[in-house]
Design a protein around this motif. Structure first.
Motif: not given
Length: 278
Positions: A27, A3, A25, A7, A76, A29, A5, A58, A62, A79
């Motif tokens: 995220d 995992q 950004n 930018n 992914f 996984y 992140t 949110d 995730e 954000h």
């Protein structure tokens, strides 16, 4: 699982519309390779949560990524920039995210021909925007990329904001366009039933008939337009359920339970089957 992140930095010179200092950004996984099949390439999904271009839910980030991980995908969550950063800034960030995911392929065994963008509500508008505009220079040229770098291989759209017409979700377009919200030319540009075409990737859509925030007509208008242009489209309209269901299960529901709708929970397995035949 790994995992991390990344930018996504797009300068004001590139987009010309950046008003806030908040960076975007991505995220990531990433599933680990297994010993019996170390070279297996996995498809990837890039998830765009909703929130009317004013915030990011949110519940649509995730938790959705975890479900796709369980089905064998790299996931992914983007954000992206929100109001006052308007069109086409979020679209450029998603385009950059698609190119970034493809650039990670050699290191993380990503199938570069199965990079799919998933969008919920206003995130669905964002995802569909890339499906409509990936081949237009205003999106890829400022990023120094080629159209093929940013083209998604498929779109999964959950109760998407599509039209700026009579059935529009007005708050999304106000946040996306700001002071340009009354300009009919720009409003038509971001009314995506007018912008999709034969170049738009295969699309999976789901919505509920009882959605009282983003009318289901948004999905019907998009499906009609895609069909008119010969684009492969699969659509599921569920008879009941409020807006913003996400996974429609306990994981994404508050104490009132209004987001638990068992008959809508199979959308993700249907999308999985759809992706297997991209």
């Amino acid at each position: 699982m790994k995992q991390f992140t990344k930018n996504i930095v797009i300068s004001q010179e590139q987009a010309g519309l950046k008003k806030s200092a908040a960076p975007a950004n991505l995220d990531a996984y990433i599933l680990d390779s297994i010993s019996v099949c170390m070279d297996r390439k996995r498809p990837a999904v890039i998830i765009c949560p909703g929130g009317g271009y004013g915030h990011l839910s949110d519940r649509e980030g995730e938790p959705v990524a975890m479900q796709f991980l369980a089905m064998g995908y790299h996931a992914f969550v983007l954000h992206y920039s929100l109001a006052p950063d308007g069109f086409p800034y979020p679209q450029m960030e998603l385009a950059a995210a698609v190119a970034m995911v493809r650039s990670l392929a050699p290191e993380y065994q990503i199938d570069t021909e199965k990079v799919v963008v998933i969008g919920f509500s206003a995130g669905g508008h964002l995802a569909c925007s890339l499906g409509a505009f990936w081949n237009q220079s205003f999106l890829y040229s400022p990023l120094g990329l080629n159209p093929e770098d940013i083209r998604p291989d498929g779109l999964i759209l959950a109760y998407p904001v599509i039209s700026s017409g009579p059935c529009c979700h007005s708050g999304s377009f106000l946040n996306l366009l700001g002071e340009r919200a009354e300009d009919e030319t720009i409003r038509r540009l971001v009314s995506l039933e007018h912008q999709v075409g034969p170049h738009t990737p295969k699309t999976f859509i789901w919505h509920t008939s009882s959605d009282d925030a983003v009318p289901v007509k948004n999905s019907y208008l998009l499906a009609d337009a895609l069909t008119d242009h010969g684009v492969n489209v699969e659509m599921h309209i569920y008879p009941t359920g409020c807006h913003g269901l996400s996974l429609a299960n306990q994981e994404v529901s508050g104490e009132d339970g209004k987001h638990i709708v068992p008959q809508c929970q199979n959308w993700i397995s249907l999308a999985h089957t759809w992706m297997e035949h991209l």
